[in-house]
Design an enzyme around this catalytic site. Structure first.
Site, PDB file in Angstrom:
ATOM      1  N   LYS A 154       9.159 -18.976-137.443  1.00  0.00           N
ATOM      2  CA  LYS A 154       9.211 -20.352-136.948  1.00  0.00           C
ATOM      3  C   LYS A 154      10.631 -20.788-136.644  1.00  0.00           C
ATOM      4  O   LYS A 154      10.851 -21.793-135.969  1.00  0.00           O
ATOM      5  CB  LYS A 154       8.577 -21.328-137.952  1.00  0.00           C
ATOM      6  CG  LYS A 154       7.188 -20.907-138.400  1.00  0.00           C
ATOM      7  CD  LYS A 154       6.284 -20.563-137.243  1.00  0.00           C
ATOM      8  CE  LYS A 154       5.082 -19.734-137.635  1.00  0.00           C
ATOM      9  NZ  LYS A 154       5.337 -18.507-138.356  1.00  0.00           N
ATOM     10  N   ASP A 193       7.108 -15.914-143.913  1.00  0.00           N
ATOM     11  CA  ASP A 193       5.651 -15.980-143.834  1.00  0.00           C
ATOM     12  C   ASP A 193       4.985 -15.004-144.785  1.00  0.00           C
ATOM     13  O   ASP A 193       3.913 -15.279-145.321  1.00  0.00           O
ATOM     14  CB  ASP A 193       5.196 -15.687-142.397  1.00  0.00           C
ATOM     15  CG  ASP A 193       5.365 -16.906-141.494  1.00  0.00           C
ATOM     16  OD1 ASP A 193       6.034 -17.860-141.914  1.00  0.00           O
ATOM     17  OD2 ASP A 193       4.827 -16.891-140.378  1.00  0.00           O
ATOM     18  N   SER A 215      -1.930 -13.668-138.321  1.00  0.00           N
ATOM     19  CA  SER A 215      -0.577 -13.140-138.282  1.00  0.00           C
ATOM     20  C   SER A 215      -0.382 -12.219-137.097  1.00  0.00           C
ATOM     21  O   SER A 215      -1.313 -11.597-136.600  1.00  0.00           O
ATOM     22  CB  SER A 215      -0.304 -12.366-139.578  1.00  0.00           C
ATOM     23  OG  SER A 215       0.856 -11.585-139.469  1.00  0.00           O
TER      24      SER A 215
END
Length: 554
Positions: free
Chosen positions: A121, A78, A470
């Site tokens: 994820k 990310d 985030s």
């Protein structure tokens, strides 16, 4: 054994031929086949060492009498994907991960799984498929990164992200930022704060799907390798006892995990992921349950990105998730202390006697940082289906905030305005058309929040979005606004200057517009054209549900 379907009988001679071609001996073929899912790659800091963790898992499987069979799965960083179109793929990759593991497992008739993971994820994708397949499974993380050290202070990823805004506003020099970026992330592991990766690794342990220590043993420690070997042995024990993921991931186990979530002050993204995992497990879980558990569970740990927060190595030294759960257990704050876990033992057996070793890191229930848990679900005419905020990372001065909207139809436009000095103190920054459908992919927007913090505005403005913030974000940052703008949610109808009222203690978020005015604006609203019209994201945007239901794909 499930794998007998590819190993036994006259008609399986061709299958055995192909197994022979892979180098499997007859002895190996007679043992249970354990799929070892390896998320190793060379571009994600949390994953660059997973080859070693995977080797340790395979050793554990062999020690316990199984045959480990490794295969790979994708993983997106990310941090590297942040701030450009790459971030549109991050949340969407969760479904690809689950689907690809399902495909490999069913096609090759594995008897059990050990899934080696670390980042945002990948962890929920693996837990989702564990619940979906319901064969003996263990999830083992690669562990958190150590904090960096700059001028004698522990720092992490957020220091650099916020440094961009600090340089833009003259609060830091480019030379200082250059020095910090060299040391903030000192090596392998998931970034050192209670960001989404570490949040999910800790919740994997709390849910019962990871061994004790899964969430907090640092990546560089030999204890992490030993834990991986035990994970390989544990799956064989589960196979012998017939314990499957849905035996572990019960409604009460999810409540245990949510209690730990609130005590730790985890990432807002845990809401998306826990809902999606519960969906795969056939467990009914809605947003109201988060508030219900938050209201009765005190916030015991002040962890980065909260101001002056500790890091994961500190939580490990303090006793880890076991110590947190034992403290909750002592005060009857765990819904299911006798829930079974991947150890084959109950939560109570795993955590009893695990006392707090550093009371500066894990506080007692009698002396919490906050009386309520780290997350809150907000509702109102701006979020009829819910929105989420990490209330433990919000300064007391802005728990209640009202101001005029400054509206942006993308993260990029909002970030440019923030760094360009165009944000007025006292305003509410609205970033829309960044939801699961509208983004598409619900980008995780650390640039706007970090820029606000770095410019010293964290107590002067609020941010709301139908996208995500985030786990490294702090301040009055409210995400997952549902329904999203692309679906015609009220966030699509806001105009510059509309007054927005945020009341986190009351769990409310509203825009000061009458129902009549909203209805009038809705008549004039035109649904936007899809931003991406081909490829995976185009398909994803057609079938993904709202953030309020976990952004699951149906």
């Amino acid at each position: 054994m499930r794998s007998d379907v590819i190993k036994k009988g006259l008609e399986r001679a061709p299958h055995r031929m192909l197994l022979n071609a892979c180098g499997f001996t007859k002895e190996e073929q007679e043992r249970p086949f354990i799929g070892v899912v390896n998320a190793f790659n060379e571009i994600v800091p949390g994953h660059v060492h997973l080859d070693k963790i995977t080797d340790a898992v395979k050793a554990g499987v062999r020690m316990a009498g199984g045959t480990p069979i490794e295969f790979g799965v994708i993983g997106i960083c990310d941090g590297i994907a942040m701030g450009h179109d790459g971030m549109k793929y991050s949340l969407a990759s969760r479904e690809l991960i689950a689907d690809s593991i399902e495909s490999m497992t069913i096609a090759h008739a594995f008897d059990g799984l050990v899934m080696v993971t670390n980042c945002d994820k990948i962890i929920p994708g693996m837990l989702m498929v564990a619940a979906r397949l319901n064969i003996p499974s263990v999830v083992i993380s690669g562990g958190p990164m150590l904090a960096g050290i700059y001028k004698g202070q522990d720092i992490s990823f957020t220091k650099v992200m916020e440094g961009v805004g600090a340089v833009a506003s003259g609060k830091m020099t480019e030379q200082e930022l250059s020095e910090i970026e060299e040391v903030a992330c000192p090596g392998c592991g998931s970034c050192a704060g209670m960001f989404t990766a570490n949040s999910m690794n800790c919740l994997t342990e709390a849910l019962g799907m990871g061994l004790p220590g899964n969430g907090t043993i640092p990546a560089v420690m030999a204890a992490r390798v030993r834990l991986a070997k035990h994970a390989g042995m544990a799956v064989m024990h589960l196979l012998e006892k017939g314990i499957k993921p849905r035996d572990i991931m019960t409604p009460e186990a999810f409540e245990n995990a949510l209690a730990v979530d609130m005590a730790l002050g985890c990432s807002t993204n845990t809401v998306l992921h826990v809902l999606a995992i519960a969906h795969e497990a056939g467990v009914k879980l809605d947003l109201d349950k988060f508030n219900e558990i938050s209201e009765r569970t005190p916030h015991l740990c002040n962890l980065a990105p909260a101001e002056n927060g500790h890091h994961l190595q500190d939580l490990y030294e303090a006793g880890g998730i076991q110590a947190v759960m034992n403290e909750l257990l002592k005060h009857d704050l765990l819904a299911a202390p006798d829930a079974i876990t991947v150890t084959g033992k109950t939560v109570r057996e795993n955590v009893s006697g695990q006392e707090i070793q550093r009371p500066d890191v894990i506080r007692t229930v009698e002396n919490p940082y906050h009386a309520e848990g780290g997350l809150a679900i907000l509702r109102g005419n701006l979020a009829q289906d819910g929105a989420v905020v990490k209330q433990s990372a919000v300064a007391p001065e802005v728990l209640r905030f009202s101001g005029p909207a400054q509206v942006f139809d993308s993260e990029d436009a909002a970030t440019a305005a923030i760094l360009g000095g165009k944000i007025v103190k006292g305003s509410v920054i609205v970033v829309r058309y960044e939801g699961p459908k509208g983004g598409p992919g619900m980008r995780e927007m650390l640039y706007p929040t970090a820029s606000v913090a770095g410019m010293g505005l964290v107590k002067d403005v609020a941010l709301i979005t139908d996208g995500r913030f985030s786990g490294a974000s702090r301040g009055c940052s409210i995400g997952h606004v549902s329904p999203e703008a692309a679906e015609g949610g009220n966030i699509a109808l806001i105009r510059d200057g509309d007054i927005i009222d945020i009341d986190i203690p009351a769990k409310q978020i509203n825009v000061r517009l009458s129902d009549e005015e909203l209805a009038s604006r809705r008549k004039a609203w035109v649904a936007p054209e899809p931003k991406i019209k081909s490829g995976y994201l185009a398909r994803y945007s057609r079938y993904v549900t709202s953030a309020g239901s976990g952004a699951v794909v149906k």
